[in-house]
Design a protein around this motif. Structure first.
Motif, PDB file in Angstrom:
ATOM      1  N   UNK A 280      -5.682 -27.856 -60.955  1.00 54.22           N
ATOM      2  CA  UNK A 280      -5.003 -27.197 -60.567  1.00 54.22           C
ATOM      3  C   UNK A 280      -3.732 -27.212 -61.216  1.00 54.22           C
ATOM      4  N   UNK A 281      -3.912 -27.464 -62.644  1.00 54.00           N
ATOM      5  CA  UNK A 281      -2.818 -26.808 -63.296  1.00 54.00           C
ATOM      6  C   UNK A 281      -2.532 -25.397 -63.912  1.00 54.00           C
ATOM      7  N   UNK A 282      -3.890 -24.970 -63.901  1.00 53.96           N
ATOM      8  CA  UNK A 282      -3.805 -24.041 -64.046  1.00 53.96           C
ATOM      9  C   UNK A 282      -3.165 -22.812 -62.406  1.00 53.96           C
ATOM     10  N   UNK A 283      -4.290 -23.740 -61.020  1.00 48.27           N
ATOM     11  CA  UNK A 283      -3.288 -23.150 -60.355  1.00 48.27           C
ATOM     12  C   UNK A 283      -1.197 -22.850 -60.120  1.00 48.27           C
ATOM     13  N   UNK A 284      -0.800 -24.308 -60.499  1.00 44.34           N
ATOM     14  CA  UNK A 284       0.498 -24.119 -60.789  1.00 44.34           C
ATOM     15  C   UNK A 284       1.055 -22.844 -61.410  1.00 44.34           C
ATOM     16  N   UNK A 285       0.288 -22.769 -62.651  1.00 43.37           N
ATOM     17  CA  UNK A 285       0.845 -22.122 -63.900  1.00 43.37           C
ATOM     18  C   UNK A 285       0.849 -20.466 -63.401  1.00 43.37           C
ATOM     19  N   UNK A 286      -0.183 -20.386 -62.408  1.00 46.59           N
ATOM     20  CA  UNK A 286      -0.275 -19.073 -61.532  1.00 46.59           C
ATOM     21  C   UNK A 286       1.048 -18.473 -61.384  1.00 46.59           C
ATOM     22  N   UNK A 287       2.329 -18.799 -60.875  1.00 48.21           N
ATOM     23  CA  UNK A 287       3.596 -18.744 -59.636  1.00 48.21           C
ATOM     24  C   UNK A 287       4.146 -18.582 -60.828  1.00 48.21           C
ATOM     25  N   UNK A 288       4.416 -19.198 -62.572  1.00 44.84           N
ATOM     26  CA  UNK A 288       5.275 -19.231 -63.486  1.00 44.84           C
ATOM     27  C   UNK A 288       5.242 -17.569 -63.868  1.00 44.84           C
ATOM     28  N   UNK A 289       6.321 -16.850 -64.450  1.00 44.13           N
ATOM     29  CA  UNK A 289       5.336 -15.057 -64.796  1.00 44.13           C
ATOM     30  C   UNK A 289       5.413 -15.578 -66.235  1.00 44.13           C
ATOM     31  N   UNK A 290       6.068 -17.116 -66.458  1.00 44.76           N
ATOM     32  CA  UNK A 290       5.803 -17.143 -68.469  1.00 44.76           C
ATOM     33  C   UNK A 290       4.358 -17.222 -69.157  1.00 44.76           C
ATOM     34  N   UNK A 291       3.737 -17.127 -68.184  1.00 41.22           N
ATOM     35  CA  UNK A 291       2.253 -17.200 -68.269  1.00 41.22           C
ATOM     36  C   UNK A 291       1.449 -16.125 -67.657  1.00 41.22           C
ATOM     37  N   UNK A 292       0.483 -16.072 -68.371  1.00 37.18           N
ATOM     38  CA  UNK A 292      -0.707 -15.229 -67.910  1.00 37.18           C
ATOM     39  C   UNK A 292      -1.921 -16.143 -67.153  1.00 37.18           C
ATOM     40  N   UNK A 293      -2.092 -17.163 -66.907  1.00 31.78           N
ATOM     41  CA  UNK A 293      -2.689 -18.227 -66.364  1.00 31.78           C
ATOM     42  C   UNK A 293      -3.376 -18.494 -64.347  1.00 31.78           C
ATOM     43  N   UNK A 294      -4.123 -17.813 -64.517  1.00 23.35           N
ATOM     44  CA  UNK A 294      -5.324 -18.869 -62.595  1.00 23.35           C
ATOM     45  C   UNK A 294      -5.876 -18.527 -62.625  1.00 23.35           C
ATOM     46  N   UNK A 295      -6.723 -19.879 -61.937  1.00 20.83           N
ATOM     47  CA  UNK A 295      -8.016 -20.003 -61.883  1.00 20.83           C
ATOM     48  C   UNK A 295      -8.868 -18.590 -61.571  1.00 20.83           C
ATOM     49  N   UNK A 296      -9.742 -18.874 -62.095  1.00 23.86           N
ATOM     50  CA  UNK A 296     -11.469 -17.594 -62.056  1.00 23.86           C
ATOM     51  C   UNK A 296     -12.345 -18.055 -61.729  1.00 23.86           C
ATOM     52  N   UNK A 297     -13.489 -17.186 -61.073  1.00 23.37           N
ATOM     53  CA  UNK A 297     -14.733 -17.610 -60.641  1.00 23.37           C
ATOM     54  C   UNK A 297     -15.460 -18.583 -61.818  1.00 23.37           C
ATOM     55  N   UNK A 298     -15.301 -18.771 -62.684  1.00 25.62           N
ATOM     56  CA  UNK A 298     -15.892 -18.817 -64.354  1.00 25.62           C
ATOM     57  C   UNK A 298     -15.295 -20.459 -64.229  1.00 25.62           C
ATOM     58  N   UNK A 299     -13.614 -20.566 -63.463  1.00 28.26           N
ATOM     59  CA  UNK A 299     -12.695 -22.188 -63.864  1.00 28.26           C
ATOM     60  C   UNK A 299     -13.492 -22.581 -62.433  1.00 28.26           C
ATOM     61  N   UNK A 300     -13.916 -22.098 -61.188  1.00 26.11           N
ATOM     62  CA  UNK A 300     -14.383 -23.383 -60.380  1.00 26.11           C
ATOM     63  C   UNK A 300     -15.916 -22.971 -60.877  1.00 26.11           C
TER      64      UNK A 300
END
Length: 810
Positions: free
Chosen positions: A467-487
């Motif tokens: 959930x933290x990765x999903x939240x940071x994915x909308x912040x342009x200061x971070x290059x983080x988003x969940x992918x298949x490996x995360x799930x």
């Protein structure tokens, strides 16, 4: 001769005032003497002045040579030159550079003492064109640079450009040394031509005394000493160029040797060669020896070489163990203790040492990796700015804790991740903030740490990071988003969680992944996350290991969804494989609610073959296991299960692939089918005896096979059966059937059995039961009360069906 002696004296005085000494002074003095010979024109027969050979190869390309048309004199003074100097001279003259030193000297002497150039300009141009054609493009480019000409174009254009410069057309105006063809240059040329005519006459020596007057009459304002100063200035710059070129060549040679030696060690490390560590140590000692012999610090090993040495030691941890780790630590400690080697230690080297700690996978190694990370942070803040930790340093430290596999280690990994996020938020420098920006790899490693821990908090903590990765994915200061490996890793954490609802939470994450969630990218665009083959396989395997009553039905439904997703998308990567179907087979085999499960397993196995999927021995053994555990069903189903077992065994025997041939577990499962599905009698004894004889001949008598043959045949027929197969020692000694152990059987009976199948699995019912005493009963009851606890909802990997395939084999 009078002017020659005067110029030599002026040269010695000039060199003394300039403070030149040693080799440089000798070289400049020779150049000065050469200038004196040129200006005084002390030649007898040639119409052009001649330079001595010790400066011919350099002066011919210098300003003095280009201005006055100097030729190379053929003498025997080449033996004093080194091989490198000889090769440079050969390259300058467009000659081959291969061979021994004597051959190089002979080649230069033949070229220098060859015939004079033809008076026909066309033939001279053709000869030059042939010589230039033998040069490489880099050599032509270097010659163009010396001439001050453009270096772009193909090889043919480069040759034409050099020929146009060296053989100008008649009537073209040629600039001398980049200067304007002014009156002063014309005066110099006319004076030299008059001087040649005067010397060629009878009163040549007498007219030399009028040289200074002739020069002053032309208004040049120069005397011989001034001309000597110009020549020496040009000579000094040329000598500096020579020394610079030689230094560059030596440095280039050192770098080339280091590169090839380093590349050899890199290839050995990539190929997992066990000799890599010895080769890396040899590389370090060789470079140190070369630096000492040549007196060139460029040979000394640098950060790249020491990093390779540590990587080689880290590769040897699997074979040498902690000893290789101690050697890697000693290398880094020695470099840190040496003041002159401080520039050799780099963050990449320390990262390699941290990676070596990851391979150990212990609590102590993870603590050491964390200490190195803290040291890098301290040095980057208060010490050397070049020793700042990189994003890779934090990733390795988290991986070290993830490899430990405990709840405390997972908490430490998440703590390092939170510190990285805090450091990134506090960075004022934009470039440094981008360097320490957390990425998917960092988060996925932290999630994997919780998945490996097996604690009750693993599932919730892993999902919170998602959930933290999903939240940071909308912040342009971070290059983080969940992918298949995360799930996948998050589902793994829920599947390994001992809670009763772990599999249900994993099923919810799987459904969310099947809905193809979308997340914005940092630089624009959308990331669409889709399930992979691993996503479905680990969920099917988790249902197969569980104790849920409907586990087989749920595993089959996941398999059907997997096939549907694969057919719906042309570019899907979730095609079912042998692991998918084998896990589903395992779930069906252990199910107690599915009717005719042996028949369903066989139909699923046939579907695998028709779909082009390769069935291995584990898949066939799972079908045999499903047939063996159909004993509690109706008479019809037991008869059907026995026929399925026979048909499966025939397929394995007729298979030409070694990966699907029978093994020790196969014979054990077949004997179990005979014991569970057939009534006691002569037919059962006959079938069991034939199967055991075949196992003995194939060398596949394992612990399971020996256990099940005791169940199939009566006790009085067991020892005679062993004697018929070739082992009559127990019968001669009059021993009991339960006393026969696996380790005493003939070697050829167990020759092809895997080590894991050699475990003796003798049932307790075959051993005589001792008479329990009152004290033993009390101890047994007390132990039962202490060990009494609730059964887990999910089976551990070690408690899979008794003789079925394990999760590791799947």
């Amino acid at each position: 001769p009078r002017h020659h002696d005067e110029l030599v004296r002026e040269a010695r005085r000039y060199l003394g005032e300039a403070g030149c000494d040693g080799v440089r002074r000798v070289m400049m003095l020779r150049r000065a003497v050469a200038g004196a010979l040129l200006w005084c024109n002390l030649v007898s027969s040639s119409s052009k002045p001649v330079f001595p050979v010790f400066v011919a190869n350099r002066v011919s390309r210098g300003r003095t040579g280009r201005r006055f048309g100097v030729e190379v004199a053929a003498t025997d003074q080449f033996s004093g030159l080194t091989v490198v100097q000889l090769k440079d001279l050969l390259r300058d003259n467009g000659l081959p550079v291969s061979g021994k030193k004597s051959e190089l000297i002979r080649r230069i002497a033949e070229h220098s003492s060859g015939p004079q150039p033809s008076s026909n300009p066309s033939s001279s141009q053709e000869d030059d064109e042939v010589l230039l054609g033998g040069l490489t493009v880099p050599q032509l480019t270097a010659r163009l640079k010396d001439l001050g000409l453009p270096i772009s174009g193909r090889k043919k254009e480069l040759i034409e450009r050099i020929l146009e410069h060296e053989h100008p057309k008649v009537g073209d105006s040629v600039e001398l040394d980049g200067e304007d063809n002014n009156d002063s240059d014309a005066g110099v040329v006319s004076v030299i031509s008059d001087l040649d005519e005067a010397i060629s006459g009878e009163g040549a020596l007498g007219e030399i005394s009028d040289l200074d007057e002739a020069i002053s009459e032309e208004g040049l304002g120069k005397n011989l000493a001034g001309m000597l100063g110009d020549i020496l200035n040009e000579s000094a710059s040329d000598v500096g160029d020579i020394e610079g070129d030689e230094a560059k060549n030596d440095s280039r040679r050192a770098r080339r040797k280091k590169y090839w030696k380093t590349s050899e060690v890199k290839d050995m490390i990539r190929s997992n060669d066990p000799r890599a560590s010895a080769k890396a140590e040899e590389l370090i000692s060789y470079l140190k020896k070369m630096a000492e012999q040549e007196g060139d610090p460029d040979y000394l090993p640098g950060p790249i070489q020491y990093t390779l040495l540590i990587d080689a030691f880290a590769q040897g941890i699997e074979n040498d163990g902690p000893e290789a780790m101690l050697r890697a630590e000693s290398v880094v400690d020695n470099l840190l203790n040496e003041a002159e080697s401080s520039s050799t230690v780099s963050p990449q080297m320390l990262n390699s040492l941290m990676s070596a700690y990851v391979k150990l996978g212990t609590q102590e190694s993870a603590e050491k990796a964390t200490l190195i990370l803290q040291r890098l942070e301290y040095m980057g803040t208060f010490g050397d700015t070049a020793m700042k930790p990189t994003i890779h340093s934090y990733s390795i430290a988290i991986s070290a804790w993830s490899a430990v596999g405990t709840e405390e280690a997972a908490a430490n990994a998440e703590r390092i991740l939170n510190r990285l996020i805090e450091i990134h938020a506090q960075q004022k420098d934009a470039d440094r903030a981008d360097e320490l920006c957390p990425n998917n790899i960092i988060f996925n490693t932290a999630v994997d740490a919780w998945a490996r821990s097996g604690s009750a908090e693993a599932g919730p903590r892993a999902e919170s990071l998602l959930h933290k990765m999903e939240k940071l994915s909308h912040d342009r200061n971070y290059d983080v988003r969940p992918d298949t490996i995360t799930f996948n890793t998050c589902m793994k954490a829920w599947c390994n969680s001992p809670g009763s609802d772990g599999l249900l939470r994993a099923e919810e994450l799987m459904k969310k992944l099947e809905s193809h969630p979308e997340y914005p990218k940092r630089n624009g665009g959308i990331l669409i996350v889709k399930p992979s083959r691993l996503s479905y396989n680990q969920l099917i395997s988790a249902w197969a290991k569980s104790q849920y009553a409907d586990a087989a039905i749920r595993a089959e439904s996941v398999l059907l969804r997997m096939i549907k997703a694969y057919k719906a998308d042309t570019y899907s990567t979730c095609a079912p494989d042998s692991h998918s179907l084998a896990s589903c087979l395992n779930a069906l085999a252990k199910s107690r609610t599915v009717n005719f499960k042996a028949k369903k397993c066989l139909s699923l196995l046939d579907a695998m073959s028709s779909a082009g999927l390769k069935s291995n021995t584990v898949c066939f053994n799972t079908v045999l296991n499903a047939a063996a555990f159909s004993a509690r069903q109706s008479e019809e189903e037991r008869r059907n299960a026995l026929s399925v077992a026979v048909k499966t065994f025939q397929q394995m025997k007729s298979s030409k692939d070694d990966s699907s041939s029978p093994d020790a577990v196969t014979y054990g499962n077949l004997l179990k089918c005979v014991a569970n599905l057939m009534e006691p009698g002569s037919r059962r004894n006959e079938m069991a005896s034939s199967l055991f004889s075949a196992a003995c001949q194939d060398g596949l008598v394992g612990g399971m096979c020996l256990d099940e043959i005791r169940r199939c045949v009566p006790a009085r027929a067991f020892l005679p059966l062993l004697a018929i197969c070739g082992y009559d020692t127990p019968m001669k000694e009059g021993r009991k059937p339960h006393s026969v152990q696996l380790k005493e059987l003939p070697t050829k009976w167990i020759a092809n059995v895997r080590k894991s199948d050699l475990v003796a699995r003798q049932r307790a019912s075959f051993k005589p039961k001792p008479i329990p005493s009152a004290s033993n009963k009390r101890k047994k009851n007390r132990r039962r009360r202490e060990e009494k606890r609730a059964k887990p909802a999910i089976r551990r990997p070690g408690s899979v069906t008794e003789y079925g395939s394990s999760s590791k084999e799947l």
